[in-house]
Design a protein around this motif. Structure first.
Motif, PDB file in Angstrom:
ATOM      1  N   VAL A  74       0.853  -1.209   0.000  1.00 38.00           N
ATOM      2  CA  VAL A  74       0.000   0.000   0.000  1.00 38.00           C
ATOM      3  C   VAL A  74       0.873   1.237   0.000  1.00 38.00           C
ATOM      4  CG1 VAL A  74      -1.634   1.330   1.371  1.00 38.00           C
ATOM      5  CG2 VAL A  74      -1.977  -1.116   1.070  1.00 38.00           C
ATOM      6  N   PHE A  75       1.907   1.260   0.881  1.00 35.81           N
ATOM      7  CA  PHE A  75       2.785   2.433   0.960  1.00 35.81           C
ATOM      8  C   PHE A  75       3.467   2.700  -0.391  1.00 35.81           C
ATOM      9  CE2 PHE A  75       3.497   1.027   5.610  1.00 35.81           C
ATOM     10  CZ  PHE A  75       2.252   1.523   5.983  1.00 35.81           C
ATOM     11  N   LEU A  76       3.989   1.620  -1.019  1.00 37.90           N
ATOM     12  CA  LEU A  76       4.695   1.786  -2.298  1.00 37.90           C
ATOM     13  C   LEU A  76       3.751   2.246  -3.395  1.00 37.90           C
ATOM     14  CD1 LEU A  76       7.051  -1.320  -2.232  1.00 37.90           C
ATOM     15  CD2 LEU A  76       7.680   1.051  -1.854  1.00 37.90           C
ATOM     16  N   GLN A  92      -5.185   0.007  -6.627  1.00 36.99           N
ATOM     17  CA  GLN A  92      -4.602  -1.221  -6.088  1.00 36.99           C
ATOM     18  C   GLN A  92      -4.326  -1.072  -4.604  1.00 36.99           C
ATOM     19  OE1 GLN A  92      -1.409  -2.742  -8.493  1.00 36.99           O
ATOM     20  NE2 GLN A  92      -0.442  -3.742  -6.748  1.00 36.99           N
ATOM     21  N   ALA A  93      -3.841   0.129  -4.165  1.00 37.98           N
ATOM     22  CA  ALA A  93      -3.548   0.351  -2.745  1.00 37.98           C
ATOM     23  C   ALA A  93      -4.830   0.354  -1.931  1.00 37.98           C
ATOM     24  CB  ALA A  93      -2.794   1.670  -2.583  1.00 37.98           C
ATOM     25  N   THR A 133      -8.135   8.058   8.202  1.00 38.52           N
ATOM     26  CA  THR A 133      -7.741   9.450   8.485  1.00 38.52           C
ATOM     27  C   THR A 133      -6.713   9.973   7.473  1.00 38.52           C
ATOM     28  OG1 THR A 133      -8.095   9.020  10.835  1.00 38.52           O
ATOM     29  CG2 THR A 133      -6.848  11.001  10.259  1.00 38.52           C
ATOM     30  N   THR A 134      -5.571   9.300   7.358  1.00 41.87           N
ATOM     31  CA  THR A 134      -4.429   9.856   6.632  1.00 41.87           C
ATOM     32  C   THR A 134      -4.542   9.671   5.116  1.00 41.87           C
ATOM     33  OG1 THR A 134      -3.034   9.337   8.516  1.00 41.87           O
ATOM     34  CG2 THR A 134      -1.905   9.828   6.444  1.00 41.87           C
ATOM     35  N   LEU A 135      -4.810   8.432   4.663  1.00 40.38           N
ATOM     36  CA  LEU A 135      -4.785   8.138   3.228  1.00 40.38           C
ATOM     37  C   LEU A 135      -5.828   8.938   2.451  1.00 40.38           C
ATOM     38  CD1 LEU A 135      -3.568   6.598   0.923  1.00 40.38           C
ATOM     39  CD2 LEU A 135      -5.102   4.681   1.428  1.00 40.38           C
ATOM     40  N   PRO A 136      -7.095   8.967   2.851  1.00 38.46           N
ATOM     41  CA  PRO A 136      -8.076   9.751   2.082  1.00 38.46           C
ATOM     42  C   PRO A 136      -7.682  11.233   1.979  1.00 38.46           C
ATOM     43  CG  PRO A 136      -9.199   8.260   3.576  1.00 38.46           C
ATOM     44  CD  PRO A 136      -7.764   8.209   3.946  1.00 38.46           C
ATOM     45  N   THR A 156       5.380  15.611   8.911  1.00 40.00           N
ATOM     46  CA  THR A 156       5.005  15.934  10.305  1.00 40.00           C
ATOM     47  C   THR A 156       4.595  14.722  11.100  1.00 40.00           C
ATOM     48  OG1 THR A 156       2.783  16.445   9.544  1.00 40.00           O
ATOM     49  CG2 THR A 156       4.336  18.287   9.697  1.00 40.00           C
ATOM     50  N   GLN A 157       3.789  13.840  10.548  1.00 40.06           N
ATOM     51  CA  GLN A 157       3.276  12.758  11.386  1.00 40.06           C
ATOM     52  C   GLN A 157       3.233  11.421  10.675  1.00 40.06           C
ATOM     53  OE1 GLN A 157      -0.757  13.735  12.313  1.00 40.06           O
ATOM     54  NE2 GLN A 157      -1.142  14.699  10.350  1.00 40.06           N
ATOM     55  N   ALA A 158       2.876  11.386   9.411  1.00 35.26           N
ATOM     56  CA  ALA A 158       2.612  10.102   8.760  1.00 35.26           C
ATOM     57  C   ALA A 158       3.862   9.230   8.688  1.00 35.26           C
ATOM     58  CB  ALA A 158       2.068  10.339   7.366  1.00 35.26           C
TER      59      ALA A 158
END
Length: 964
Positions: A74-76, A92-93, A133-136, A156-158
Motif C-alpha cells: 500500500v505504501f509503495l 490497487q492500494a 484518516t491519513t490516506l483519504p 510531520t506525522q505520517a
C-alpha cells in the motif's frame, strides 16, 4: 492332584530347548512391547501438543507477515501514485484494505496472550488511522494539487507513525520467531528425556536378557561344549566320553546318546578315511598349483592382447588420420589405455589445439594457460625425454576419498623434425606409479605420435596453400584449366565450372571433359583438336576463339605449357570472355562505314551545289533553291556532329541541364509539328486527356529526346502509317508512349537497343541509314530527368516506346491562367534573406511569378521576427549581409540548431564560391552570383520535390518564367 497340571506344563517345556527359549524370550518381548507402547504414546502426545502450539505460532507469523507485506505494498503504491499519477496504483492500494481487515479479524482468533492482543490492537488502530484518516486526506490533497499538504502530512506525522508501526511489526515477528525456537527446544528436551528413559529400559532389558542367556548357556552351552570337546577328541583320534545327565529328555539328552553311537561307528571307519584323505589332499595341492600357474599365464596373455590391440589402434589412427583435433583426441585416449593412465591431456606448444581424457574443460583451459610458463616445459626442452613425478593429489582429484592420496604424473614431450618441441602430453595414475624402466617405451610412443603430427602439419600447410591458390584462381574472371600430360584435369577455377554448368571438374578424365565442352561449344571439335595438338607440343599459335552455343558468348582460349626443370608436367588453358570486345570491334567497323556514309552524303551535296554556284551563272530562284539545299544539308551535318558531342558529354558526366517546370504537351506538340512537315506519308497524332501536363525538366533536351523517338517511328515505318503519341498521368508519374506501325524490332536485338552505335543487322534497316546514337542519347536524357524508358515490339507490326517521367504538379483538364494549389491556398512560402534591396526585389518578383509566396528579410533580427509569425517552406540565404554582426553562416547554424527550423531547406545565394562549406553546414543547394534568376525557382522547386512536397505548384501557361 492340584499340582499335576503344573507338572505337565513343566515336563512339556523340559522336553524341548526351543520351548524353553521361546518361553523366556516371550516374557522379554512382552516387556519390550509394553515399554514401546508407553514410549510411543508419550512421543505422540508430545508431538501433538507442540504441533498444535507451533501451528498457532506459525499462523500468527504468517498473518503478521502478510499484514506487513500488504501495508508495504500500500505504501509503495500510494507513493507511486503520488510520484507518477498512476490511478491504477491508487486503486490497487485502496483495494488492499479489505484484505488487511480480513487478516486482522483472523489474527484475533489466534490471539491467546497479552502481547498478541496488544499487537493486533495496535495494527487495527494503525489501519484506522491510515485508511480512514491519513490516506483519504493525502489522496484528496494530491488530486486537488495540494502537493505541499501531502508533503507536510508525510513530514510531520505520517512518516514517523509509519516507521513506528513497521518497527512494531518487525519486533512482533521477532517475538514469534523466539517463541517458535523456544517451543522447538522444549520439544527436543522432552524427546531427549524419553529417549534416555528408553535407553535405560533397554539396558535393564539387556541385563535380564544376559541373565537368561547365561541360564540357557548353562543348560545348553555347557553340554554343547562337552559335545564339541568330545567331537574334537574323536577327530583327533583319541577316546572321548560325554558326561550328560542321563535323566535329560530334551534334544541334548537324545544327542548325547546318538553321539556315543556315532563315535563307535567312526572308530570303525577311521583308518579307511585317513588313508583316502591323505591321497585326496595330495591331489588337491597339485591341482591348485597348476590352476594358479594357468591363471597367471592367462592374465599376462589378456594384458598383452589388450596392449597390442590398443597399440594397433593407435598406430592405425596415427597412420590414417589427417584431422589434427581428431588425431589428438584419439591419441590421448589410446595412450591412456596403453600405459594404464587414469587421465591424460595433450596440448600443442603453439596454437590452441588441445585434447584430453578424464580432464574437465576448466582443467584443460588451466593447463593450456600455464603451459608456456611452466617449469616442467623448461625441463622437457632441456632434457628432451620423458620424466615421472610423484605428487600428493589435489582436493578436486580425491572425489569421495578423505585420506591422503598420491598421484604419479608422466610428462611426455612430442618433437617434430628438427628437434622442435611441438606438443606436451601429461598422464596421471592413482595408486601404482609409472615405472621408470618403461621410459624408453614411452619415448618411442612419443616419437611415433610426433611423426604423425608432423605429417598432419605438412598436410595442413599444403592444404592451406592449395585453398589459397584455389581462392586466388576463383577470383580470376577468366576460366582457368590445368591439364596433366595424360589429359586429366588437375585443377580448375569456379569461373570455368560456371561456364560449362558443372559443379566440379577437378580430376575429370580427358574423354569426359572434352565431351562436355564439345556439347557446349559451337566449334567443339576444333577446340579439342587444338588442345590435343597443344598437349603434344606441336602448336605454333597458342590461342583459339570459340562461341558458346547457349549464351552465344565468344571466348578466346590461351595455352601455356608448364615445366619442372626440363620435364613438362601440364598445360594451362585460360578461357577469356571477349564478347564485348568482339561486339565493340564490330560496332566500330560498322560505325566507321556508317559515319563515313552519313558525313560524306551531306558534304557531297554541299560541295556539289557550291561548285555549281561558283562555276555557273544561275538565276536568283535557282541560287535560292541551291542555298536552301546547302542549308538543310549543313543542318543535317550539324545535328550528326551534335549527336557525337552529346554522347561524349553524357558519358563524361559533363552534360548540363537547365531544368524548369514546363508543360510537356507544348514540347511534344512542337516536336510533332516539325516532324509532320517531313513525313507526308505518316499521320502523327497526340492523344491526352489533359491540356496541361507539367514536369520538371530541360525543355531543349526533352525536345531532343522526343524528336529522336518520333523521328525513329517515322523512319522505321517506310510504308507510312500512323504514329500515335499518348500522354497519361498515373500515380504522380507522366507516361508518354510513341507507337508506330512500322518494321518492328527482332527479339534478339532488344537487349542492345540502347547501346551506343548499335544498329539492327537487317537489310531493310541498312537502307534507312543512321548512326546508332539516337536511342542512346534518349536514354541518357531520360535518366538525367530521373525517368525510365521501355520498349515493346512485335516484329513486322510495329513498336511502342514508353517514357516515364516524375510528375511535377497537378494535371488539369481545363486551361488555367492563374496559380492554384491542391489545398486551395497560396503556393510555398519562401523567405529571402538578402541585404541588397534591389536584388531582393528581383528575387521576390521571380519567385512570386513562379507561383511561390516570397518574403524579404534583410538581417537576422527581421528573420527572427518572420519565423515567429510563420515557418517558411524554404529559405534563400545570402552569406554577406552588409555591416551586420551576424552573417549568413551564423544564421544557418542558428536555424539548424532549432528543432522547429532545422528541417527547412536552405538555398544559398551568394557571391562567395564556398560550396563545400555550405553543403557541410546543411545547405540543400548553392548558387553563386551572378546566375539566371530562373535557376533560383528551379532549385527551390527541385529541392522541395525531392523532400516529398510534390504537387503543390502549377506554372501558368502564359507565364513568361515558364519559358526560361
Amino acid at each position: 492332584m492340584e499340582f499335576r497340571p503344573l507338572a505337565r506344563i513343566n515336563k512339556y517345556f523340559h522336553q524341548s530347548l526351543a520351548r524353553q527359549y521361546i518361553f523366556l524370550m516371550g516374557h522379554l518381548v512382552v516387556a519390550l512391547v509394553i515399554l514401546a507402547a508407553v514410549l510411543l504414546s508419550s512421543l505422540h502426545y508430545l508431538n501433538e501438543y507442540y504441533s498444535s502450539q507451533n501451528k498457532a505460532l506459525e499462523r500468527k507469523e504468517a498473518l503478521a507477515t502478510e499484514i506487513n507485506k500488504e501495508f508495504t505494498s500500500v505504501f509503495l503504491d500510494i507513493r507511486g501514485y503520488i510520484a507518477f499519477g498512476n490511478k491504477a496504483l491508487k486503486d490497487q492500494a485502496v483495494g488492499l484494505e479489505p484484505e488487511i481487515r480480513s487478516h486482522i479479524r483472523e489474527f484475533k482468533k489466534y490471539a491467546d496472550n497479552r502481547s498478541d492482543r496488544e499487537f493486533i490492537e495496535e495494527v487495527e488502530e494503525f489501519s484506522d488511522y491510515y485508511f480512514i484518516t491519513t490516506l483519504p486526506k493525502a489522496i484528496e490533497d494530491y488530486e486537488s494539487d495540494h502537493v505541499e499538504e501531502v508533503v507536510n502530512t508525510a513530514n510531520t506525522q505520517a512518516t514517523a507513525r509509519l516507521q513506528a508501526f513497521q518497527k512494531e511489526l518487525d519486533d512482533y515477528l521477532e517475538i514469534i520467531e523466539d517463541l517458535l525456537d523456544e517451543s522447538f527446544e522444549h520439544l527436543t528436551k522432552m524427546q531427549t528425556y524419553i529417549q534416555i528413559g528408553f535407553i535405560l529400559f533397554v539396558l535393564i532389558l539387556l541385563l535380564v536378557f544376559q541373565r537368561v542367556t547365561r541360564l540357557m548357556f548353562k543348560r545348553i552351552g555347557q553340554p554343547l561344549s562337552q559335545l564339541a570337546a568330545a567331537a574334537n577328541e574323536v577327530a583327533s583320534g583319541r577316546k572321548a566320553t560325554i558326561e550328560v545327565d542321563t535323566n535329560r529328555v530334551d534334544e541334548l539328552g537324545i544327542l548325547s546318546h546318538a553321539f556315543n553311537k556315532m563315535v563307535q561307528s567312526i572308530k570303525e571307519k577311521e583308518q579307511n578315511l585317513i588313508s583316502q584323505n591323505e591321497e585326496l589332499v595330495a591331489q588337491q595341492d597339485e591341482l591348485q598349483a597348476q590352476q594358479y600357474e594357468l591363471e597367471n599365464t592367462l592374465e599376462i596373455l589378456k594384458s598383452n592382447e589388450e596392449r597390442v590391440k590398443n597399440r594397433n589402434s593407435l598406430v592405425n589412427t596415427l597412420s590414417n588420420s589427417l584431422d589434427k583435433q581428431g588425431l589428438l583426441e584419439s591419441t590421448v585416449l589410446h595412450m591412456c589405455r596403453i600405459i594404464e593412465a587414469d587421465s591424460g591431456i595433450i596440448a600443442l606448444v603453439e596454437g590452441e589445439a588441445v585434447a584430453s581424457f578424464g580432464v574437465s574443460r576448466a582443467g584443460m583451459d588451466q593447463f593450456k594457460e600455464h603451459l608456456s610458463n611452466s617449469g616442467y616445459m623448461e625441463r622437457l626442452k632441456a632434457e628432451n625425454k620423458p620424466f615421472i613425478i610423484k605428487r600428493e593429489s589435489q582436493a578436486f582429484e580425491k572425489g569421495f576419498h578423505t585420506s591422503t592420496m598420491y598421484l604419479s604424473d608422466l610428462y611426455l614431450p612430442i618433437f617434430l623434425t628438427g628437434e622442435r618441441l611441438f606438443a606436451v602430453m601429461v598422464f596421471s595414475r592413482f595408486g601404482e606409479p609409472f615405472e621408470q624402466r618403461l621410459i624408453e617405451e614411452y619415448s618411442a610412443l612419443g616419437q611415433n605420435i610426433g611423426i604423425a603430427l608432423d605429417k598432419v602439419n605438412h598436410y595442413e600447410k599444403s592444404e592451406e596453400e592449395r585453398v589459397l591458390n584455389q581462392d586466388i584462381l576463383d577470383t580470376i574472371k577468366e576460366g582457368v584449366q590445368l591439364i596433366g600430360t595424360d589429359g586429366r584435369i588437375l585443377q580448375v577455377n569456379k569461373q570455368l565450372c560456371e561456364m560449362f554448368n558443372a559443379t566440379e571438374l577437378t580430376n575429370t578424365p580427358w574423354q569426359q571433359w572434352t565431351s562436355l565442352m564439345q556439347e557446349a561449344i559451337v566449334e567443339g571439335e576444333k577446340l579439342i583438336e587444338f588442345v590435343g595438338i597443344e598437349l603434344d607440343g606441336n602448336l605454333e599459335d597458342h590461342h583459339f576463339i570459340y562461341t558458346m552455343k547457349r549464351s552465344r558468348q565468344i571466348y578466346k582460349v590461351y595455352t601455356e605449357n608448364l615445366f619442372r626443370g626440363k620435364d613438362k608436367f601440364g598445360t594451362i588453358l585460360v578461357h577469356r570472355n571477349i564478347t564485348k570486345e568482339f561486339e565493340v570491334d564490330q560496332m566500330k567497323s560498322e560505325f566507321v562505314s556508317t559515319v563515313s556514309h552519313e558525313l560524306r552524303t551531306p558534304l557531297a551535296s554541299i560541295l556539289g551545289f557550291t561548285e555549281l554556284m561558283i562555276n555557273r551563272d544561275l538565276k536568283a530562284e535557282r541560287q535560292k533553291k541551291y542555298l536552301n539545299t546547302i542549308y538543310q544539308e549543313a543542318k543535317r551535318l550539324t545535328a550528326l556532329i551534335n549527336d557525337f558531342l552529346d554522347v561524349q558529354r553524357m558519358e563524361a558526366g559533363k552534360q548540363t541541364y537547365e531544368k524548369n517546370y514546363l508543360n510537356l504537351l507544348e514540347v511534344i506538340d512542337k516536336v510533332i509539328d516539325l516532324q509532320q512537315i517531313n513525313a507526308p506519308n505518316h499521320k502523327i497524332e497526340l492523344e491526352s486527356d489533359f491540356k496541361v501536363v507539367q514536369v520538371l525538366g530541360d525543355r531543349e533536351k526533352l525536345g531532343q529526346a522526343f524528336t529522336n523517338l518520333v523521328s525513329n517511328a517515322v523512319k522505321y515505318s517506310p510504308s507510312g502509317g500512323n504514329v500515335t503519341v499518348t500522354v497519361k498521368a498515373e500515380n504522380n508519374k507522366v507516361l508518354v508512349s510513341i507507337k508506330d506501325e512500322g518494321l518492328g524490332i527482332p527479339e534478339d536485338a532488344m537487349a542492345n537497343l540502347f547501346t551506343k552505335f548499335y544498329r539492327v543487322d537487317n537489310s531493310d534497316r541498312r537502307k534507312i541509314g543512321g548512326t546508332g546514337l539516337g536511342l542512346a542519347i534518349v536514354q541518357e536524357i531520360i535518366k538525367a530527368h530521373e525517368g525510365e524508358i521501355h520498349v515493346n515490339s512485335q516484329y513486322g507490326k510495329g513498336s511502342t516506346f514508353t517514357v516515364i517521367l516524375p510528375g511535377g504538379t497537378k494535371h488539369l483538364n481545363e486551361d488555367s491562367d492563374k496559380f492554384k494549389n491542391i489545398h486551395g491556398r497560396d503556393g510555398y512560402k519562401v523567405l529571402v534573406i538578402e541585404d541588397d534591396q534591389s536584388l531582393a526585389e528581383l528575387m521576390t518578383e521571380e519567385l512570386n511569378g513562379s507561383g511561390f509566396q516570397a518574403f524579404h528579410s534583410k538581417n537576422d533580427v527581421e528573420t527572427k521576427s518572420f519565423l515567429k509569425k510563420f515557418i517558411p517552406d524554404a529559405i534563400v540565404l545570402d552569406i554577406l549581409l552588409g555591416d551586420e554582426s551576424v552573417n549568413g553562416w551564423e544564421i544557418m547554424n542558428i536555424l539548424k540548431r532549432n528543432e522547429k527550423t532545422r528541417h527547412i531547406p536552405i538555398i544559398v545565394s551568394t557571391a562567395l564560391d564556398e560550396k563545400a562549406k555550405g553543403f557541410q553546414l546543411g545547405a540543400h543547394d548553392f548558387l553563386v552570383k551572378p546566375y539566371q534568376q530562373s535557376r533560383l525557382s528551379a532549385a527551390i522547386m527541385q529541392t522541395l520535390t525531392k523532400m516529398g512536397k510534390v504537387g503543390q505548384i502549377l506554372i501558368p501557361e502564359n507565364d513568361e518564367h515558364s519559358k526560361t
